[in-house]
Scaffold this active site. Structure first.
Site, short mmCIF file in Angstrom:
data_model
loop_
_atom_site.label_atom_id
_atom_site.label_comp_id
_atom_site.label_asym_id
_atom_site.label_seq_id
_atom_site.Cartn_x
_atom_site.Cartn_y
_atom_site.Cartn_z
N LYS A 73 1.87 0.29 -9.04
CA LYS A 73 0.54 -0.06 -9.55
C LYS A 73 0.00 1.04 -10.49
O LYS A 73 0.66 2.04 -10.72
CB LYS A 73 -0.41 -0.34 -8.39
CG LYS A 73 0.06 -1.56 -7.54
CD LYS A 73 -0.11 -2.89 -8.25
CE LYS A 73 0.72 -4.04 -7.71
NZ LYS A 73 0.38 -4.52 -6.39
C1 LIG Z 1 0.60 -5.53 -5.23
C2 LIG Z 1 -0.32 -6.69 -4.98
C3 LIG Z 1 -0.95 -6.89 -3.74
C4 LIG Z 1 -0.61 -6.11 -2.53
O1 LIG Z 1 -0.74 -4.75 -2.67
P1 LIG Z 1 -0.09 -3.80 -1.55
O2 LIG Z 1 -0.82 -2.51 -1.76
O3 LIG Z 1 1.37 -3.71 -1.84
O4 LIG Z 1 -0.36 -4.40 -0.24
C5 LIG Z 1 -1.89 -7.90 -3.63
N1 LIG Z 1 -2.17 -8.71 -4.66
C6 LIG Z 1 -1.57 -8.57 -5.87
C7 LIG Z 1 -1.95 -9.49 -6.98
C8 LIG Z 1 -0.61 -7.57 -6.05
O5 LIG Z 1 0.02 -7.44 -7.23
#
Ligand SMILES: *Cc1c(COP(=O)(O)O)cnc(C)c1O
Length: 388
Positions: free
Chosen positions: A187
């Site tokens: 991210k």
């Molecule tokens: C990555 C992601 C999540 C989950 O994030 P985590 O921190 O891995 O639990 C939720 N929604 C979207 C759209 C994502 O891309």
């Protein structure tokens, strides 16, 4: 003879500086590894950054969404509206609370939820809507907030892609009832695994904090810091979702560079836009005027009618050229678990069509202009070489 070897370009590489490494090491050496001073500091600095009163750090965005829905009272018999074009996490937490995710189609320009279709999906069971800021481009929040106000439902934003982003000049994080961020490895900033929940509602913040640590009373949370008293009160059945101090140390250090990272990604997006202009087979997603884009993803749609190869073959050629890509996402209604459970009369033409056409290209701060140029020219060459 000069042998030109092209180094593979990965889909993503995290940007970890020596300051990041030193921050984590010093957290480890401090003797306090679980949630403590670094978590508190990360929460308050994050809250300040997005201009909101309360922030609760958790160990993933999935946990953030789970806790947010639970704090809003979502439970058996309730419906929660989610876009079909999203990651598993957005809908699975609804299922875990005994409620039903109601899948809704997306705006074909931005691939975020279509507010008009969301409005049509509302019933007296609807308790919340979870707009996803797809790729880091904010969803149509003003229309979503209007709908939510008249239907008396919560707006819980899935902002896993959207830090730092803004909508009509306001930072994402202080707009809906609750906003959930991700610091997963790929991210926009990372703590390895991690997440943040923001809200301006003190009551929700207190409940979410309690839920994130075994349902301890909010004030008992402070015992999770050096030198605190041993006693605590359990006031609800909670979860074990707290963030470690080592992760928070990395988060604080990454937060320092969040704007710099975003500017670098925005410059990459500009370069892609320039290189794809005038190539009708390659269509980047639309960016709206009101959108302060986080540029977590750079997504193109292939005009497959004009090509002799399909999206999967296009990705295979890119792979063979050493270029990493991804697809965000196979829509939920095209996964067995959801397709077996949804109303089969419902159709999702925009998400279904988009799924056959989308490719996410590499966009990360460490990419040089030369790397972006190689990705873009390879994409253009493949399109030109496979014109129908
Ligand atoms: C990555 C992601 C999540 C989950 O994030 P985590 O921190 O891995 O639990 C939720 N929604 C979207 C759209 C994502 O891309």
């Amino acid at each position: 003879m000069l042998l030109v070897v092209s180094v593979p370009i990965p889909f993503h590489l995290p940007s970890i500086s020596s300051a990041d490494t030193e921050a984590v090491v010093s957290a480890m050496e401090s003797g306090w590894l679980t949630s403590g001073p670094n978590v508190r500091k990360f929460e308050s600095r994050f809250a300040k950054t997005v201009g909101v009163e309360h922030a609760v750090a958790v160990n993933s965005c999935t946990a953030a969404l789970h806790v947010a829905l639970a704090a809003c009272g979502v439970g058996p018999g309730d419906d929660v509206i989610v876009p079909t074009m999203t990651f598993a996490a957005t809908a699975e937490v609804v299922v875990h609370l005994g409620a039903a995710p109601i899948l809704v189609d997306v705006d074909p320009d931005t691939l975020s939820i279509d507010p008009n279709l969301a409005a049509e999906a509302i019933t007296d069971r609807t308790r919340a809507i979870i707009p996803v800021h797809y790729g880091g481009h904010p969803a149509d929040l003003s229309q979503i907030l209007d709908i939510a106000t008249s239907a008396e439902m919560f707006v819980i934003e899935d902002a896993a892609h959207a830090f730092p982003a803004s909508y009509q000049g306001s930072p994402i994080g202080g707009i809906g009832d609750v906003t959930c961020f991700s610091f997963y490895a790929t991210k926009t900033i990372t703590t390895g695994e991690g997440g943040m929940i923001t809200t301006s509602d003190a009551g929700l913040a207190s409940t979410m904090r309690s839920l994130s640590l075994h349902g301890l009373s909010d004030d008992a949370w402070s015992r999770h810091s050096p030198g605190a008293a041993w006693d605590y009160a359990i006031v609800r059945a909670g979860y074990k979702y707290n963030l470690t101090d080592m992760a928070a140390a990395l988060g604080l250090s990454q937060l320092d560079r969040a704007i710099e990272f975003r500017d670098q990604r925005a410059a990459i997006a500009d370069q892609y836009d320039d290189q794809f202009a005038g190539v009708p087979e390659i269509r980047p997603l639309v960016v709206r005027d009101r959108a302060g884009h986080a540029w977590h993803l750079y997504v193109i749609r292939l005009a497959t009618d004009g090509l002799t190869i399909d999206r999967n073959q296009f990705i295979q050629v890119l792979n063979a050229e050493g270029i990493g890509t991804s697809v965000h996402y196979r829509p939920l209604h095209l996964h067995p678990y959801y397709s077996e459970r949804i109303d089969q009369s419902k159709r999702y033409p925009h998400a279904t069509r988009a799924f056959a056409e989308i490719i996410s290209l590499p966009i990360f701060p460490g990419m040089t202009e030369t790397m972006v140029d190689r990705v873009a020219s390879t994409v253009v060459d493949i399109a030109v070489n496979h014109r129908r």
